[in-house]
Design a protein around this motif. Sequence first.
Motif, mmCIF file in Angstrom:
data_model
loop_
_atom_site.group_PDB
_atom_site.id
_atom_site.type_symbol
_atom_site.label_atom_id
_atom_site.label_comp_id
_atom_site.label_asym_id
_atom_site.label_seq_id
_atom_site.Cartn_x
_atom_site.Cartn_y
_atom_site.Cartn_z
ATOM 1 N N TYR A 125 0.820 -1.203 0.000
ATOM 2 C CA TYR A 125 0.000 0.000 0.000
ATOM 3 C C TYR A 125 0.860 1.262 0.000
ATOM 4 O O TYR A 125 0.470 2.285 -0.585
ATOM 5 N N ASN A 126 2.020 1.211 0.624
ATOM 6 C CA ASN A 126 2.907 2.370 0.574
ATOM 7 C C ASN A 126 3.428 2.599 -0.843
ATOM 8 O O ASN A 126 3.471 3.733 -1.334
ATOM 9 N N ASP A 127 3.836 1.524 -1.518
ATOM 10 C CA ASP A 127 4.278 1.654 -2.907
ATOM 11 C C ASP A 127 3.131 2.149 -3.798
ATOM 12 O O ASP A 127 3.336 2.968 -4.700
ATOM 13 N N TRP A 128 1.935 1.618 -3.565
ATOM 14 C CA TRP A 128 0.754 2.013 -4.350
ATOM 15 C C TRP A 128 0.440 3.488 -4.161
ATOM 16 O O TRP A 128 0.100 4.186 -5.132
ATOM 17 N N GLN A 129 0.563 3.994 -2.935
ATOM 18 C CA GLN A 129 0.315 5.421 -2.703
ATOM 19 C C GLN A 129 1.247 6.279 -3.555
ATOM 20 O O GLN A 129 0.828 7.282 -4.144
ATOM 21 N N ILE A 130 2.518 5.883 -3.615
ATOM 22 C CA ILE A 130 3.493 6.652 -4.392
ATOM 23 C C ILE A 130 3.223 6.507 -5.885
ATOM 24 O O ILE A 130 3.207 7.494 -6.639
ATOM 25 N N ASP A 131 2.985 5.287 -6.332
ATOM 26 C CA ASP A 131 2.836 5.022 -7.766
ATOM 27 C C ASP A 131 1.590 5.684 -8.347
ATOM 28 O O ASP A 131 1.649 6.285 -9.432
ATOM 29 N N LYS A 132 0.467 5.602 -7.653
ATOM 30 C CA LYS A 132 -0.795 6.054 -8.224
ATOM 31 C C LYS A 132 -1.160 7.472 -7.828
ATOM 32 O O LYS A 132 -1.859 8.161 -8.584
ATOM 33 N N TRP A 133 -0.689 7.941 -6.677
ATOM 34 C CA TRP A 133 -1.203 9.195 -6.138
ATOM 35 C C TRP A 133 -0.120 10.246 -5.914
ATOM 36 O O TRP A 133 -0.119 11.289 -6.558
ATOM 37 N N CYS A 134 0.773 9.976 -4.981
ATOM 38 C CA CYS A 134 1.726 11.023 -4.570
ATOM 39 C C CYS A 134 2.784 11.304 -5.629
ATOM 40 O O CYS A 134 3.266 12.445 -5.723
ATOM 41 N N GLY A 135 3.142 10.305 -6.390
ATOM 42 C CA GLY A 135 4.099 10.530 -7.458
ATOM 43 C C GLY A 135 3.541 11.405 -8.558
ATOM 44 O O GLY A 135 4.124 12.441 -8.914
ATOM 45 N N PRO A 136 2.392 11.051 -9.126
ATOM 46 C CA PRO A 136 1.813 11.871 -10.199
ATOM 47 C C PRO A 136 1.343 13.250 -9.755
ATOM 48 O O PRO A 136 1.358 14.188 -10.556
ATOM 49 N N ASP A 137 0.891 13.400 -8.505
ATOM 50 C CA ASP A 137 0.392 14.698 -8.042
ATOM 51 C C ASP A 137 1.074 15.060 -6.730
ATOM 52 O O ASP A 137 0.746 14.525 -5.671
ATOM 53 N N PRO A 138 2.052 15.968 -6.762
ATOM 54 C CA PRO A 138 2.820 16.299 -5.553
ATOM 55 C C PRO A 138 2.005 16.979 -4.465
ATOM 56 O O PRO A 138 2.498 17.137 -3.349
ATOM 57 N N ARG A 139 0.776 17.384 -4.753
ATOM 58 C CA ARG A 139 -0.072 17.923 -3.689
ATOM 59 C C ARG A 139 -0.464 16.853 -2.684
ATOM 60 O O ARG A 139 -0.757 17.153 -1.519
ATOM 61 N N LEU A 140 -0.487 15.605 -3.130
ATOM 62 C CA LEU A 140 -0.916 14.507 -2.270
ATOM 63 C C LEU A 140 0.262 13.971 -1.472
ATOM 64 O O LEU A 140 1.358 13.772 -2.006
ATOM 65 N N LYS A 141 0.028 13.732 -0.191
ATOM 66 C CA LYS A 141 1.057 13.242 0.707
ATOM 67 C C LYS A 141 0.577 11.968 1.379
ATOM 68 O O LYS A 141 -0.570 11.871 1.799
ATOM 69 N N GLY A 142 1.458 10.994 1.478
ATOM 70 C CA GLY A 142 1.084 9.693 2.002
ATOM 71 C C GLY A 142 1.343 9.542 3.481
ATOM 72 O O GLY A 142 2.059 10.334 4.105
ATOM 73 N N GLY A 143 0.738 8.495 4.039
ATOM 74 C CA GLY A 143 1.002 8.065 5.406
ATOM 75 C C GLY A 143 1.607 6.678 5.359
ATOM 76 O O GLY A 143 1.127 5.793 4.636
ATOM 77 N N ILE A 144 2.683 6.452 6.097
ATOM 78 C CA ILE A 144 3.387 5.172 6.068
ATOM 79 C C ILE A 144 2.562 4.132 6.813
ATOM 80 O O ILE A 144 2.411 4.201 8.038
ATOM 81 N N CYS A 145 2.013 3.161 6.086
ATOM 82 C CA CYS A 145 1.295 2.055 6.717
ATOM 83 C C CYS A 145 2.310 1.110 7.349
ATOM 84 O O CYS A 145 3.320 0.764 6.722
#
Length: 364
Positions: A125-145
């Motif tokens: 899920y951490n990799d998925w957050q980066i690949d689909k969300w935070c990588g393409p749109d830098p406004r989005l920030k993830g939380g480390i599961c």
Amino acid sequence: MTTAVLEKDNKTDAKLGVVDCDIHPALSTPQEILPFLPLRWRDHLKDYGMRSPNPFYAALPYPRMGNGMRQDSYPPDGGPAASNLAFMQEQHLDPLNIEHGLLHALNAGPSLMNLEQGAAVCAAYNDWQIDKWCGPDPRLKGGICIPQEDAGLSLKEIEERKKDPRFVQVAFVPKSIEPAGRRRYWPIWEACEALDLPVGMHSAAYGQRANSASGWASFYVEEHYSFAHVAQTVLVSMIFEGVFERFPKLKLVLVEGGFAWLAPLMWRMDREWEEMRSEVPHVKMRPSDYVRRNVWVTTQPVEEPPNPRHVKNLIDWIGVDRLMFSTDYPHWDFDHPERTFRVGLSEDDMAAIMRGTARSVYGL
């Protein structure tokens, strides 16, 4: 609200931007996570599935939990709500001036009985957050599961992600095996303090326990209401077990539990501490002082009394610097930034809640 007021508010929000502290991204299909799992765990999932202590895993306790989204939030080309980045940008991020959006990727990984499998699911899920969300749109920030019931595996995942600025907090499921203040979790708190990574605790269907102290509720209204109970249980445990005394720079963010309960809880904890402080000599300060130093709450779901301006009294008691705005997009009880807190707050207070405090807490 008049058109003139809305136009003024829109201009203010556009100038400042908004930090949304609670956005829920979704998988387009359950299979979308599979490429992020090692082959061993893909095979394991196919042959054995996931074993969770939650009896409602994969069939969440109420249909609303799976389907109760804003009816306009489903992507036009199909798929679950909040599963399409382009549509999230079009519907949420762009028109509402979301300067930063903090993702809470709710999943079963942190609570799985097989701890190694849980660690693999969290990493996926951490990799998925980066690949689909935070990588393409830098406004989005993830939380480390993290697989939180195994401190060693959790520290390994935190170590793996700590230098990635696209992650701004560590996600912890509050319905843990033991109360959050117990020492089994202290290595996690120590790492979060050392790295200046806030701990984001989001009330959710997943976890080791029911939301109530006496078991699973009969009605969804009970389940929804009791999100606040989970937040209170976490806070009381961490204060009286001495977590914030031992880790004075640790930041705890309680997400999606509202905030009206915080002021009376602070008063009650202070009263009990004054009477029985000899039992907890390691708690050096009043409990309310730890709250004002170490704890923040997100606003959604905003309490809405008959007289909306009574909310201002609550905010005054809690402190505007403890509150951070959240929408809970795309859930049905979504809070819109242009229609929230129209209760007589000053421009400076509004700016702090909508943007400033979160920027400071998360280092945005």
